[in-house]
Design an enzyme around this catalytic site. Sequence first.
Site, PDB file in Angstrom:
ATOM      1  N   LEU A  99       0.830  -1.210   0.000  1.00 49.43           N
ATOM      2  CA  LEU A  99       0.000   0.000   0.000  1.00 49.43           C
ATOM      3  C   LEU A  99       0.866   1.262   0.000  1.00 49.43           C
ATOM      4  O   LEU A  99       0.405   2.325  -0.381  1.00 49.43           O
ATOM      5  CB  LEU A  99      -0.924   0.010   1.220  1.00 49.43           C
ATOM      6  CG  LEU A  99      -1.954  -1.126   1.284  1.00 49.43           C
ATOM      7  CD1 LEU A  99      -2.674  -1.113   2.629  1.00 49.43           C
ATOM      8  CD2 LEU A  99      -2.954  -1.019   0.141  1.00 49.43           C
ATOM      9  N   HIS A 140       7.007  -9.400   5.120  1.00 48.24           N
ATOM     10  CA  HIS A 140       6.818  -8.089   4.503  1.00 48.24           C
ATOM     11  C   HIS A 140       6.525  -7.019   5.566  1.00 48.24           C
ATOM     12  O   HIS A 140       7.128  -5.943   5.560  1.00 48.24           O
ATOM     13  CB  HIS A 140       5.671  -8.201   3.477  1.00 48.24           C
ATOM     14  CG  HIS A 140       5.323  -6.941   2.762  1.00 48.24           C
ATOM     15  ND1 HIS A 140       5.400  -6.825   1.387  1.00 48.24           N
ATOM     16  CD2 HIS A 140       4.876  -5.745   3.212  1.00 48.24           C
ATOM     17  CE1 HIS A 140       5.021  -5.593   1.044  1.00 48.24           C
ATOM     18  NE2 HIS A 140       4.689  -4.926   2.129  1.00 48.24           N
TER      19      HIS A 140
HETATM   20 NI    NI Z   1       3.843  -3.049   2.632  1.00 50.97          NI
END
Ligand code: NI
Length: 173
Positions: A99, A140
């Site tokens: 994002l 991540h």
């Molecule tokens: Ni990310």
Amino acid sequence: MSEQPKKMKIHTYPDPVLRAKAKPITDINGDIKALTDNMLHTMYGAPGIGLAANQVGSLDRVIVFDLKPKDKGNREPYILINPEIVEREGEVKSEEACLSVIDYSAEVRRSAEVLVRGVDINGKPVEIEADDLLAICLQHEIDHLNGVLFIDHISSLKRALYKKRLKKILNRE
Ligand code: NI
């Protein structure tokens, strides 16, 4: 009565907050509870499968995730405070996006399985044995807390090409 969660601004690359190292949370107080409520709300709104505090401009060491953010009836929100990868096994390559990295996805090499330790929102120690998508998601998101983005794991040529493209995108805005 608890307050309605707020949608937070998602910081995007090259914002320096994404390069900062988040600090361990020592007291799970009302501010942390509000932060994680807001992070979950922001993640579902995006929608995304995970969000780290850096992405919403906070340096509290916490991530939230849910592998099925679009499945409203079956949501399984997770909040993991001070998460740490304690074991890794194997290797996989899969397509990742973020994002905070607009308009881009790329193949990233990660450990296939990870053992992650942290504490939940009640301060209770938790241990997660993860593989598949969850293993990738955890790596991540924990990377984010260390100021690392998935584009740091791709070739320097690919990264340079993305930076060039991003510059064009940002100039258009
Ligand atoms: Ni990310």
